[in-house]
Design an enzyme around this catalytic site. Structure first.
Site, PDB file in Angstrom:
ATOM      1  N   ASP A   1      36.719  42.267  19.807  1.00 25.14           N
ATOM      2  CA  ASP A   1      35.726  41.949  18.802  1.00 25.14           C
ATOM      3  C   ASP A   1      34.393  42.075  19.530  1.00 25.14           C
ATOM      4  O   ASP A   1      34.340  42.230  20.748  1.00 25.14           O
ATOM      5  CB  ASP A   1      35.952  40.530  18.261  1.00 25.14           C
ATOM      6  CG  ASP A   1      35.230  40.331  16.939  1.00 25.14           C
ATOM      7  OD1 ASP A   1      35.634  39.454  16.168  1.00 25.14           O
ATOM      8  OD2 ASP A   1      34.252  41.076  16.683  1.00 25.14           O
TER       9      ASP A   1
HETATM   10  C1  GLC Z   1      31.957  40.559  14.225  1.00 21.74           C
HETATM   11  C2  GLC Z   1      33.275  40.212  13.568  1.00 21.74           C
HETATM   12  C3  GLC Z   1      34.185  41.399  13.403  1.00 21.74           C
HETATM   13  C4  GLC Z   1      33.324  42.615  13.117  1.00 21.74           C
HETATM   14  C5  GLC Z   1      32.562  42.921  14.392  1.00 21.74           C
HETATM   15  C6  GLC Z   1      31.548  44.038  14.186  1.00 21.74           C
HETATM   16  O1  GLC Z   1      31.541  39.549  15.069  1.00 21.74           O
HETATM   17  O2  GLC Z   1      34.035  39.139  14.132  1.00 21.74           O
HETATM   18  O3  GLC Z   1      35.106  41.115  12.335  1.00 21.74           O
HETATM   19  O4  GLC Z   1      34.115  43.724  12.730  1.00 21.74           O
HETATM   20  O5  GLC Z   1      31.910  41.785  14.931  1.00 21.74           O
HETATM   21  O6  GLC Z   1      30.547  43.635  13.315  1.00 21.74           O
END
Ligand code: GLC
Length: 730
Positions: free
Chosen positions: A262
């Site tokens: 993430d």
């Molecule tokens: C965010 C979220 C994830 C998302 C990623 C990109 O913090 O947790 O679900 O796809 O970062 O935005």
């Protein structure tokens, strides 16, 4: 003669040219040959570049070899607007609006896997057209507590429902040559303290509750990418977790795709190198609002990893394994010349968004046939900010720039005529923000007085309330502090009821809320963040054009303490000193309510219709089964009403004398049946006996015991329509 010479020359030319096409670019060659050829041509630095971000949402590929960049975009409900190269601001493009599809909790409420495939396909088409190679969804974390800020992005509390709904979504996305990215692996069941919390949970709960949807996405959906979660599991960050990634995901399940972080969930180079992380994204940011600029060389899999290889500390083969998976993702997406071209904002996208919304809306109460709202009414009061607030915005990374969003108010005006609608806000919140609740700037008392004034003169009152994806109201990065409706809605509903009893409530949310006014209102609809066609779908159900068929994908407790996660205090939720223990173990949702005999306000799988259905008796093809068998259940369902409708029939099983503690019943099949008025349908459903097993933590395997089982044919987790007893003999 001349003709022969020229065709000979052409074929010689072709042969000479084709002989020069490198294997990795030759689509006639097996993918693994292409991967090895590409890998053999790369320098160490080029290989390192392949496994970490170059910008907020892209990796660089290998320009010298013509291996394209990989472009990623949120999110699960539509293709997010363009984000700046190196910070979290919107890029301000004017060609990046999208169709906003209903939130995944709505999709789950449809209990319709076919719709899920269409959902994934439409999202994949739009992502492809926007030149995205990876769409960062679906989210399949289990709904454990009604406070979790991102439950609206997930598929509810039951692992079987989540598993059955996630597989077609992934297939639909990926048939467009766009990779789905299933998230957040794993145990991201709250937003509170998400980047530090360490989750302690038993093997049994891990395998029976929290992993099944991920496993289905890999083994049945064939997902090409998986995103790690921010939290820890048993003391190790999930994005580079030895047990979750190397042993389970890539080992047991045979996942051959890319494991990515993430945004900002990597924390250690050695773990990232050895524990199966393939692409690092968003490091040195919090994934939503802030971060260091141009920090890409500092990434754990960038300079630190390069230096460790150059110093002979770690073998280059560890890097090669990661690059192989990234190259496979390239070959599955932007190096597949046969992939579709995609499209966006097509009429069929809009129509699909509307259909999913219509099928997901859940009718929970309808005293005196309050709904459908009669056309004879000349004064229909529409009260509540959620009748007009653009709810495709906010919520965090799943935010969307919808080209259109029909509001519930607009839907009601379109349906009943402006002259018959009286509207006022009633209450107000601030604009969406990801780190704090902004004030509305409007005076609450004045809003209340205006609401009571129109409620008093109205023939009927429709209150549109709920949550709104503002900070801590169904939003990434924070949980709700309680189960109550915010912005004084409960008090306002009570005041409205005092001036007009003929009142119905339409809740829009991704989570359960407490309902102190439930006994006093005539009708209740649980609606969702429905996206571009929200108002059309909502008015369609309210007017009766659409017969509601949604069923709750999660239990609604009477009060927060009745929920499994909150029963055991802070140690269980939200955790103490950065560690939480899932004391509820396998008993979450309806499993908890039934075992502990705590009646929910509304049970999982519950939803009313404008028509009525009669269930016939269930029968099974045998009474004694062995391993490898499937139980064939048969039953009839009749639409005994005057209009067509759909019913999601559910099949649960319960073991009579298990050697371990088991829930009273567990969902093992469902089928949505569309029936004309008066129509009776005979249906058969096959359920593999293996699915009756429980996970035996002692042996680390699934165990099916010789025992009696009850097979429940049900219209909700709480309402058994018919049951049968079978025996399993090993
Ligand atoms: C965010 C979220 C994830 C998302 C990623 C990109 O913090 O947790 O679900 O796809 O970062 O935005």
């Amino acid at each position: 003669m001349k003709k022969i010479t020229s065709s000979l020359a052409l074929s010689l030319l072709f042969l000479s040219v084709s002989a020069q096409v490198p294997v990795y670019l030759d689509e006639t060659k097996p993918v693994n040959y292409r991967i090895e050829d590409a890998l053999s041509r790369m320098t160490l630095e080029e290989k390192i570049a392949m496994i970490h971000a170059q910008s907020k949402f892209s990796t660089p590929g290998c320009p010298r070899l013509g291996i394209p960049e990989l472009w990623m975009s949120d999110g699960p409900h539509g293709v997010r607007m363009e984000i700046a190269w190196d910070d979290w601001t919107h890029a301000g493009w004017t060609n990046d609006s999208c169709t906003a599809y209903p939130a995944l909790t709505c999709l789950a409420a449809t209990f319709n896997p076919e719709l899920s495939f269409q959902y994934g396909n439409a999202l994949g088409e739009e992502a492809r057209f926007r030149k995205k190679d990876v769409i960062l969804g679906p989210g399949v974390n289990i709904y454990r507590t009604p406070l979790s800020g991102r439950n609206f992005e997930y598929l509810g509390e039951d692992p079987y429902l989540s598993s059955k709904m996630v597989v077609p979504y992934i297939r639909g996305v990926q048939q467009n040559g766009v990779s789905a990215c299933m998230k957040h692996f794993a145990l991201n069941n709250q937003e509170e303290n998400r980047d530090k919390i360490n989750v302690e949970v038993s093997d049994r709960a891990l395998y029976e509750i929290y992993l099944p949807a991920f496993r289905a996405g890999v083994q049945e959906g064939g997902v090409w990418a998986v995103m790690g979660s921010y939290n820890k599991f048993r003391g190790q960050y999930c994005s580079h977790n030895e047990l979750l990634i190397n042993e389970i995901l890539k080992g047991d399940w045979g996942f051959d795709g890319v494991m990515m972080t993430d945004w900002g969930s990597a924390h250690d180079t050695r773990e990232a190198v050895y524990n199966g992380l393939d692409i690092e994204m968003g490091s040195w940011t919090n994934g939503l609002t802030w971060g260091e600029s141009s920090a890409y060389d500092k990434y754990y899999l960038a300079q630190p990893f390069l230096k460790a290889i150059q110093d002979g500390k770690w073998p280059e083969s560890l890097l090669d394994e990661k690059v192989r998976r990234v190259l496979r993702l390239n070959f599955r997406t932007n190096m597949d010349r046969s992939r579709a071209y995609g499209k966006k904002l097509a009429p069929e996208h809009t129509a699909l968004a509307r259909r999913i919304a219509e099928e997901g809306i859940v009718l929970l109460k309808n005293k005196g046939e309050f709904f459908p709202v009669k056309r004879s009414y000349k004064k229909i009061a529409v009260i509540g900010e959620n009748a007009v607030k653009r709810l495709s915005q906010g919520g965090g990374s799943s935010e969307l720039k919808a080209r259109e969003e029909v509001s519930p108010l607009q839907g009601m005006i379109n349906e009943y005529g402006r002259e018959n609608i009286l509207f006022t806000l009633g209450y107000a919140s601030g604009n969406p923000d990801y780190s704090r609740e902004l004030p509305s700037g409007l005076d609450a008392d004045s809003l209340t007085q205006e609401a009571l004034k129109i409620a008093k003169e109205a023939d009927i009152v429709l209150f549109f309330g709920g949550l709104n994806k503002n900070y801590s109201q169904d939003c990434e990065g924070g949980d709700r502090k309680n189960m109550d409706l915010p912005y004084g809605q409960n008090e306002l509903i009570e005041k409205i009821l005092r001036v007009n009893k003929n009142t119905g409530v339409i809740l829009i949310s991704g989570n359960a809320v407490s309902m102190p006014w439930l006994g006093k209102i005539n009708a209740l609809i649980q609606s969702w963040y429905l996206g571009s066609q929200a108002g059309a779908a909502t008015a369609g159900v309210i007017s009766g054009h659409i017969n509601p068929s949604g069923k709750l994908p999660f239990s609604i407790p009477v009060k927060l303490e009745d929920n499994s996660a909150h029963y055991f205090g802070k140690r269980s939720y939200p955790g103490v000193s950065d560690t939480q223990h899932y004391e509820d173990d396998i008993l979450i949702g309806y499993r908890w309510h039934e075992k502990k005999k705590i009646d929910p306000q509304f049970p999982f799988g519950y939803g009313l219709s404008y028509t009525t259905f009669r269930y016939g008796r269930i029968s099974t093809d045998k009474t004694i089964y062995s391993k490898g068998d499937s139980v064939i259940i048969s039953f009839t369902l009749k639409n005994t009403g005057k209009i067509k409708g759909a019913e999601s029939v559910q099949v649960y099983i319960g073991q009579e004398n298990p050697s371990v503690m088991r829930p009273v019943k567990e969902l093992k099949a469902f089928r949505k049946l569309f029936l004309e008025a008066g129509e009776e349908r005979s249906t058969r459903i096959s359920i593999p006996v293996e699915s009756f097993a429980f996970y035996n933590a002692k042996t680390g395997s699934w165990m099916l015991e010789e025992d009696k089982f009850t097979v429940y044919l049900a219209s909700s987790s709480q309402k058994t329509e018919s049951s049968a007893t079978i025996k399993i003999r090993n």
